[in-house]
Design a protein around this motif. Structure first.
Motif, PDB file in Angstrom:
ATOM      1  N   UNK A   3      38.719  35.694  37.977  1.00 36.22           N
ATOM      2  CA  UNK A   3      39.868  35.191  38.736  1.00 36.22           C
ATOM      3  C   UNK A   3      39.831  35.859  40.105  1.00 36.22           C
ATOM      4  N   UNK A   4      39.427  35.068  41.093  1.00 35.05           N
ATOM      5  CA  UNK A   4      39.170  35.601  42.428  1.00 35.05           C
ATOM      6  C   UNK A   4      40.192  35.042  43.413  1.00 35.05           C
ATOM      7  N   UNK A   5      40.905  35.932  44.083  1.00 34.02           N
ATOM      8  CA  UNK A   5      41.828  35.532  45.149  1.00 34.02           C
ATOM      9  C   UNK A   5      41.169  35.853  46.485  1.00 34.02           C
ATOM     10  N   UNK A   6      40.978  34.824  47.304  1.00 33.18           N
ATOM     11  CA  UNK A   6      40.413  34.991  48.648  1.00 33.18           C
ATOM     12  C   UNK A   6      41.577  34.804  49.611  1.00 33.18           C
ATOM     13  N   UNK A   7      41.849  35.836  50.407  1.00 29.11           N
ATOM     14  CA  UNK A   7      43.034  35.785  51.251  1.00 29.11           C
ATOM     15  C   UNK A   7      42.798  36.509  52.569  1.00 29.11           C
ATOM     16  N   UNK A  77      47.757  37.625  43.716  1.00 32.05           N
ATOM     17  CA  UNK A  77      46.998  38.866  43.874  1.00 32.05           C
ATOM     18  C   UNK A  77      47.141  39.754  42.643  1.00 32.05           C
ATOM     19  N   UNK A  78      48.304  39.723  42.004  1.00 28.67           N
ATOM     20  CA  UNK A  78      48.508  40.517  40.787  1.00 28.67           C
ATOM     21  C   UNK A  78      47.675  39.990  39.626  1.00 28.67           C
ATOM     22  N   UNK A  79      47.571  38.671  39.487  1.00 24.69           N
ATOM     23  CA  UNK A  79      46.851  38.059  38.366  1.00 24.69           C
ATOM     24  C   UNK A  79      45.332  38.147  38.551  1.00 24.69           C
ATOM     25  N   UNK A  80      44.875  38.103  39.785  1.00 28.88           N
ATOM     26  CA  UNK A  80      43.431  38.110  40.061  1.00 28.88           C
ATOM     27  C   UNK A  80      42.782  39.407  39.587  1.00 28.88           C
ATOM     28  N   UNK A  81      41.547  39.296  39.100  1.00 30.96           N
ATOM     29  CA  UNK A  81      40.783  40.502  38.779  1.00 30.96           C
ATOM     30  C   UNK A  81      39.906  40.939  39.953  1.00 30.96           C
TER      31      UNK A  81
END
Length: 171
Positions: A3-7, A77-81
């Motif tokens: 689970x990737x968050x790109x920000x 962002x909290x859920x992303x690993x």
């Protein structure tokens, strides 16, 4: 990396990076602009966007690219690993937004909803860059510093660091 968050700030290369990362990893890519906006650039309702966002976060694997809204970015962002934070110099963002606009008659911007109004979106992006730089960037920096021992964090601060990131991911 599931689970990737790109920000990061607008015009920082998030969509391009996310698309390439999805190709390399095989993870499904979800550009938030395509969920938050209808073809033509009209926003969906906040309620519909948040419901779709909540469903995304429940999936087992994803790369989510973009901002969305102030409340949903922190949930994501909290859920992303894995966090990929593009934190480039503010001048770089202005340049890349301008470059995207100049190229737009020939090459559709990555991750944008179909038939989005490019002039209006570009002018809006110029305002967002400074607002994000002064208000959100300090919060993003504090957040990634706080979670770097709990999550995989890539805090990319220059085009050169983005290139190094690619070498690391490909290896």
């Amino acid at each position: 990396m599931k689970k990737v968050a790109v920000f990061g700030n607008t015009g920082g290369g998030k969509s391009t990076l996310s698309k390439n990362l999805a190709t390399i990893t095989g993870l499904p890519l979800i550009p938030l602009d395509q969920i938050q906006y209808k073809p033509g650039g009209e926003k969906v309702s906040d309620q519909d966007y948040k419901a779709a966002h909540d469903q995304l976060l429940q999936q087992d694997k994803w790369i989510i690219d973009g901002f969305g809204s102030l409340d949903t970015v922190w949930e994501r962002l909290e859920v992303a690993d894995t966090l990929v934070y593009l934190d480039l110099p503010v001048v770089q963002h202005y340049w890349w937004v301008t470059k995207r606009f100049i190229k737009s008659p020939w090459i559709a911007p990555e991750g944008w909803p179909e038939n989005s109004p490019l002039v209006k979106s570009t002018l809006n992006a110029y305002n967002i860059i400074w607002l994000c730089h002064t208000k959100l960037t300090p919060r993003y920096r504090a957040y990634v510093e706080k979670v770097k021992t709990k999550k995989q964090v890539y805090h990319l601060r220059s085009p050169q660091e983005i290139k190094l990131f690619w070498q690391q991911v490909k290896a």
